[in-house]
Design an enzyme around this catalytic site. Sequence first.
Site, PDB file in Angstrom:
ATOM      1  N   ASP A 370      21.812 -40.872  42.216  1.00 29.68           N
ATOM      2  CA  ASP A 370      21.048 -42.109  42.293  1.00 29.68           C
ATOM      3  C   ASP A 370      20.967 -42.652  43.712  1.00 29.68           C
ATOM      4  O   ASP A 370      20.299 -43.655  43.946  1.00 29.68           O
ATOM      5  CB  ASP A 370      21.657 -43.166  41.373  1.00 29.68           C
ATOM      6  CG  ASP A 370      20.611 -43.993  40.661  1.00 29.68           C
ATOM      7  OD1 ASP A 370      19.517 -43.452  40.395  1.00 29.68           O
ATOM      8  OD2 ASP A 370      20.867 -45.176  40.374  1.00 29.68           O
ATOM      9  N   ASP A 736      28.177 -49.629  28.906  1.00 26.55           N
ATOM     10  CA  ASP A 736      28.793 -48.813  27.871  1.00 26.55           C
ATOM     11  C   ASP A 736      29.111 -49.635  26.613  1.00 26.55           C
ATOM     12  O   ASP A 736      28.875 -49.173  25.493  1.00 26.55           O
ATOM     13  CB  ASP A 736      30.064 -48.148  28.409  1.00 26.55           C
ATOM     14  CG  ASP A 736      30.932 -49.119  29.205  1.00 26.55           C
ATOM     15  OD1 ASP A 736      30.582 -50.308  29.254  1.00 26.55           O
ATOM     16  OD2 ASP A 736      31.944 -48.689  29.784  1.00 26.55           O
TER      17      ASP A 736
END
Length: 1036
Positions: A370, A736
């Site tokens: 990224d 998450d």
Amino acid sequence: MEASAGLVAGSHNRNELVVIHGHEEHKPLKNLDGQVCEICGDEIGLTVDGDLFVACNECGFPACRPCYEYERREGTQSCPQCKTRYKRLKGSPRVEGDDEEDDLDDIEHEFIIEDEQDKNKYLTEAMLHGKMTYGRGHGDEENSQFPQVITGIRSRPVSGEFPIGSHGEQMLSSSLHKRVHPYSDSEPGSARWDAKKEGGWKERMDDWKMQQGNLGPEQEDDAEAAMLEEARQPLSRKVPIASSKINPYRMVIVARLIILAFFLRYRILHPVHDAIGLWLTSIVCEIWFAISWILDQFPKWLPIDRETYLDRLSLRYEREGEPNMLAPVDIYVSTVDPMKEPPLVTGNTILSILAMDYPVEKISCYLSDDGASMCTFEAMSETAEFARKWAPFCKKYSIEPRAPEFYFALKIDYLKDKVQPTFVKERRAMKREYEEFKVRINAIVAKAQKVPPEGWIMQDGTPWPGNNTRDHPGMIQVFLGHSGGHDTEGNELPRLVYVSREKRPGFSHHKKAGAMNALIRVSAVLTNAPFMLNLDCDHYINNSKAVREAMCFLMDPQIGKKVCYVQFPQRFDGIDRHDRYANRNTVFFDINMKGLDGIQGPVYVGTGCVFKRQALYGYDPPKDSKRPKMVTCDCCPCFGRRKKKNAKNGAVGEGTSLQGMDNEKELLMSQMNFEKKFGQSAIFVTSTLMEEGGVPPSSSPAALLKEAIHVISCGYEDKTEWGLELGWIYGSITEDILTGFKMHCRGWRSIYCMPKLAAFKGSAPINLSDRLNQVLRWALGSVEIFFSRHSPMWYGYKEGKLKWLERFAYVNTTIYPFTSLALVAYCCLPAICLLTDKFIMPEISTFASLFFIGLFLSIFSTGILELRWSGVSIEEWWRNEQFWVIGGISAHLFAVVQGLLKVLAGIDTNFTVTSKATDDEDFGELYAFKWTTLLIPPTTILIINLVGVVAGVSDAINNGYQSWGPLFGKLFFSFWVIVHLYPFLKGLMGRQNRTPTIVVIWSVLLASIFSLLWVRIDPFVMKTKGPDTKQCGINC
């Protein structure tokens, strides 16, 4: 997919697509060969026999199979050039007008259709018909509702491979909306395991047993029956905690709850009038602590263990002489900054994946960069080359762990259980190869320290596409693939794909969650495995059979259908022996997560988790078949009435007549819904309905690469449900928790898998400042979830699929940072009481003291019994208690403040990547002192409590013995605070003072007390009664 295909970079929005070949020259992609369809422009492809497909034998007009079949079904059934009627070719369905043939139609036996897949396949046909020009005729009416391209049985076997030819010969000119056709059953790997094939397997087992020469007929039958029976057994089982351990634990919890209620009642009804402010503060804090304890304790009411049976998994899905039926797995590794996440650490994770114990054709590894770093890109190129040597070495000698850095660092007898004479020689050679690999990686990192003014230049002189990390095209590079992905012994290696999604100014990229969603779409286009494993770049595979462990749950026909993910505990390397800052977090992973596994499953913790792809796509779990309602007569109105037969038949007839219209409307609506939900990619949307995975077999590799660039474009998620209902959920830096919460709300359940050998291991920040910053990030994410629309406090009640104890656990994960407010106040109360000579409780009677004694006994009993059934050591439990206070009065407090600022004032905070760098000296980072504002609150509380102790003892000395009784209660609470902050004080002192910290603390305390005593006693001054005769001058 060829490993030498080159780096593909492009932007779908800007209509740019280029490929860089081996860093030689910069040029657009070209045709793979000259045989393209004159109708649609796609490549013609090959027949099932490997020959070039020829639609018309009269003139040889170049047409692909989809156009040929479409013309036969929907068109004139004639060749566009010579007007000759098309003849039926092998693998094509019959249409009206075909000559009658005596042999069986090879299409009649192509499909083995499961009832539960009918709906998805039927809906997909409409999408393919509108977006891929997939034609069907009335001659194929009985199979028309099942689109061949997306059937799990007819699609390409889910091997993770995407073959491609030379990029110098083929053009990426395929239309976005392709027409596709199925593979024949005769193609390699297209068969699926079926119970009907059991007979052939039995025959092979008979032959093998006869070759042994020592098995009689009866013994053969018995052994064969035993093996078949073993293969039919469940792949895993629950292991409940022994009743002798869990029942006393539950009884103590109930007793503690009752005692707590009496304690709070007594505290509320007996205020302290001369210290009403302190009393009220303490009451509010104690009530909050009670609520927090209930939310944390009761989700641990039903803890369980689990066992897996890897031998049964092999017996069922890896039968000798038959295709391997283990499910393919796409593995995601994410990284951002190569300076904070060293490429050597990431490379070790990649190497452990490529060498894992799983069929290589079933593994595809995707690395998300990224940060678009050329350093990471070149390091992965080196890693791919070293994997050609490392993977066969690991598999040949059954090496564990399969990350070379950690394997060669093991201080164990590496010759244990090794019998091959060549092992020592090859190990030395491999260690030398790895050291050379490390030197090359270090050279890449050293070169990346200083960025050239003109930006990074590749070897062929082409500017690196990711020079501007905030404005660059999407990039995909296949390092290891179907062609060129072989090790030094000629064996195939798993796929390794480098991915860097497109980034442009003005777009929200959603940090790690956005990167993971991009990987979902890329992998769906290229390999589309039904299961996915995600790992942080520093979490290597410590147990090479970890994925097999997960498959024992996900592929189990009894429980696997409703399992959305299998979570493994996090284990860490490089932590000091005493685990000063509770980095191992064993109380959470070995106690809390086991408790959740007995309810609806553990929460997702961000890494070390194997997902079911369909669950991440937002689909609901399959529903259990309901028993039919009982039909009775009219004699008793309580049981309903019998429907008349004629009326029933009439209703059926009417429903049949309207079914066609309803289905057509449903298909049209579903096409729009799919685009709104998944985005404008026909190939990707098709893959979402393939429950067994696989890619459309007739999609050209070049078109797949083009579509992969499309799905990682920065604007692909606009006006879709990505991040809202699909994939990793946006709205918090701890994506998450949100992702797992959404799945549980849909009715899925998760599994907690704890193999004896830890599945994955990672690195943890052992420095105090880094550890507090990590905890701050987690707590801030929880605060963001609490204030979002996905807060467990009010989300998910409509469906009613989230169990109440599971909701308690999720609520606790979002409100625990707010406990810091009560904790800070409670830690300051002892010092204030010592300094003001007041207390938060009045004088208690003998009966009231029983409440306090009972509460403390129940607290200690609960902790001891938890350790008994979980196996956690008392030292680990005590470290967790200490860091709960340290983190609560520092990181959690700052998280609450930052969260409120973000919600109320819109002030956002930057996400900081936790450093994965390691110190050359063992635990050298542990003693490094890094100042941060997070250290201010604990330091302040520690100092005022030390001062309060000194002041309280001094005051007691001055006031006499009657003041020592009330002092002991105040000192008890103050020492409770100081003892919990002891690791924090050690972190502040660092390594500059080698004297043990406990000695320094007691030295300061005792020195202060004895100094005050010395001043009070003043032994050098003689004190007498009566006047001094020498001063008054009286002669007595």
